[in-house]
Design a protein around this motif. Structure first.
Motif, short mmCIF file in Angstrom:
data_model
loop_
_atom_site.label_atom_id
_atom_site.label_comp_id
_atom_site.label_asym_id
_atom_site.label_seq_id
_atom_site.Cartn_x
_atom_site.Cartn_y
_atom_site.Cartn_z
N LEU A 56 0.86 -1.04 0.08
CA LEU A 56 -0.13 -0.08 0.01
C LEU A 56 0.97 1.23 0.17
O LEU A 56 0.44 2.27 -0.64
N ASP A 57 1.92 1.19 0.81
CA ASP A 57 2.91 2.12 0.81
C ASP A 57 3.48 2.51 -0.79
O ASP A 57 3.69 3.61 -1.00
N ALA B 200 2.35 1.72 -3.41
CA ALA B 200 0.90 2.28 -4.30
C ALA B 200 0.87 3.58 -4.27
O ALA B 200 0.56 4.42 -5.28
N GLU B 201 0.78 3.95 -2.80
CA GLU B 201 0.61 5.58 -2.58
C GLU B 201 1.77 6.34 -2.98
O GLU B 201 1.49 7.65 -3.41
N ALA B 202 2.92 5.49 -3.17
CA ALA B 202 4.04 6.50 -3.57
C ALA B 202 4.07 6.40 -5.08
O ALA B 202 5.13 7.07 -5.94
N TRP C 68 -7.14 -2.05 0.25
CA TRP C 68 -7.41 -0.80 0.79
C TRP C 68 -7.87 -0.71 2.26
O TRP C 68 -7.74 0.38 2.86
#
Length: 527
Positions: A95-96, A98-100, A113
């Motif tokens: 998830l980290d 993906a957010e970056a 998510w």
């Protein structure tokens, strides 16, 4: 089909081939079941067999549905985080990324998510408002226990297996566990000596050396039914012992009568009072009659012995933890302890105890309460001189003894007699043996090493060394003494404190124990 756990002919042996669990037949449904029994009787082993962590020596564990068992040690490595405890660190790392903007299409297809919110929801349900990236090393022991419980319910198993879930928890942590127990809709199997937890159960399974017995209802219902059963068993045993004694007495009387008759016959034969043919006939009739009588008596005595054996089997042979404590001679108006504006702690820059004043007078029972981290154990260390206060004054006016949850006053390598003499330097061997005998350690038992003792025996030995001197110290300091005790050990401690006429300063989160202590007042460090 509803989830269930079924044990059929389940047996397990210790590594030295001693039987621990023998031929257990039990069924657990979607209810809350408490497992109770003395320390060492096999409660934790039973949970591990159900979870599959151990395999039975014989018999079977049949299960429909899923099961999860709470880890006893939540922290394995210094850099472990709550996410590791939940087993979701790779998913959170995804998830980290993906957010970056560093995840590819395949990674995004696997992204969950909802994961962070579900983790935090499980943590909040266990009363722990922290995030998944929190270092486990930053949490107290009680907080790590709550984190482990949250990781367990996160998997939403059909059955939760909990082994002493409230050990090391403060009042708030215990409340969180109780709320979870009340709200859990699946099955729960909980090994515990915590009477507050056991009151929440739908059924109690008691493990003894005789096997397992199931009782419907809470611990209070179990205790009532158990008392009734034990009273009935005691009456049956008394009747069987009386019958056995009577059969033995009659057999002895018959043997003595026969001996007298035989002696009289020998004398008559020697005198020649009657013809030999008549004497021989009489002897034959007597032997035939006597033989029939002996067989009847033997049958009756055998039946009495079988009845006695059956009655004894109903009552597990226990050595009751009875302790005789001499009077301390503490006067009602005697000042035992005085703290005047005391400030201190392990960290001089952040003292956990601030400007505390306290006076204990005579045989008062004072409870120190507060959440984990509020400084309860630190305060005891300041009082006993293990930590020097930064400011203020501590005056201890009487001798004291400290009894903690691990009974650390005992040296595991020493015998009980040598432990007693180490803690009571003025005592000679005779005095040490006499004091230990008052607490049930007679003759060679006094020479056992402390390391060899069970939990209940260790408590009793600790009390003997702490309170066995004449007179005993007028102040007893208790730091979570019930944490690792079984129900028999707790009952013994409560009985000992009821007989103790000195002052008591206690830390405990065990509500039932504190009620038995009948404190005169409570000092709340969390207020």
């Amino acid at each position: 089909m509803p989830a269930s756990v079924s044990l059929s002919g389940l047996s397990w042996f210790t590594p030295d081939d001693a039987p621990l669990l023998t031929d257990l037949n039990l069924t657990f449904g979607l209810e809350r079941t408490g497992i109770i029994g003395r320390n060492g009787i096999g409660k934790s082993t039973l949970l591990r067999l159900i979870s599959g962590k151990l395999h039975p020596a014989s018999g079977q564990v049949r299960m429909t549905g899923s099961v999860a068992m709470m880890r006893q040690e939540a922290m394995e490595q210094p850099d472990d985080r709550i996410a590791d405890l939940f087993g979701v660190r790779p998913a959170l790392d995804l998830l980290d990324r993906a957010e970056a903007g560093l995840a590819d299409v395949d990674d995004l297809a696997d992204a969950d998510w909802t994961l962070p919110a579900r983790i935090e929801g499980a943590l909040l349900r266990c009363g722990l408002p922290v995030g998944p990236q929190t270092l486990l090393a930053s949490l107290s022991g009680g907080q790590r226990s709550r984190a482990a419980l949250a990781a367990l319910i996160f998997t939403e198993p059909d059955f939760l297996l909990l082994d002493e879930p409230t050990n090391n928890l403060d009042r708030e942590g215990r409340k969180a566990v109780i709320e979870l127990i009340r709200s859990w809709t699946g099955g729960m199997i909980i090994a515990s000596h915590d009477r507050e937890i056991l009151e929440e159960m739908d059924a109690i399974v008691e493990l003894t050396s005789l096997g397992a017995a199931r009782y419907g209802g809470s611990f209070r219902n179990f205790r009532q039914r158990k008392d009734t059963e034990m009273d009935a068993a005691a009456r049956d045993l008394a009747h069987a012992e009386k019958t056995h004694s009577e059969a033995a007495r009659r057999a002895q009387q018959a043997s003595e009568r026969k001996a007298r008759k035989d002696s009289a016959g020998h004398r008559a034969r020697a005198r020649g009072d009657q013809p030999k043919i008549l004497m021989d006939a009489a002897k034959g009739r007597a032997e035939a009659s006597g033989g029939a009588g002996v067989r009847l008596r033997d049958a009756r005595q055998e039946a009495a012995e079988e009845a006695l054996s059956a009655a004894r089997e109903k009552i597990e042979t226990l050595h009751p933890l009875r302790m005789e404590i001499p009077s301390t001679g503490l006067a009602t108006g005697k000042t035992v302890l005085r703290l005047e504006s005391v400030t201190g702690g392990h960290d001089p820059d952040h003292p956990v105890i601030r400007d505390l004043s306290l006076t204990v007078t005579g045989p008062e029972h004072v409870v120190i309460s507060g959440p984990n981290g509020s400084g309860k154990t630190t305060l005891l260390k300041i009082i006993t001189g293990q930590i020097v206060p930064q400011s203020g004054r501590v005056t201890l006016s009487v001798p004291f003894s400290v009894l903690d949850q691990h009974v650390q006053l005992l040296d595991p390598a020493l015998s009980l007699r040598d432990n007693f003499r180490h803690l009571n330097p003025a005592a000679d061997p005779h005095v040490a043996h006499a004091a230990l005998a008052r607490f049930g350690f007679r003759a060679t038992d006094a020479m056992r090493r402390a390391a060899e003792l069970s939990g209940g025996e260790r408590l009793r030995a600790g009390l003997a060394c702490a309170l066995g001197a004449t007179p005993p110290p007028p102040l007893l300091i208790l730091d979570e003494p019930t944490n690792h005790l079984d129900l028999d050990g707790i009952a013994a401690l409560e009985a000992a404190l009821a007989a103790y006429d000195g002052a008591v300063l206690a830390i405990s989160h065990d509500t039932a124990f504190l009620e038995s202590l009948s404190p005169d007042r409570t000092i709340d460090l969390g207020a």
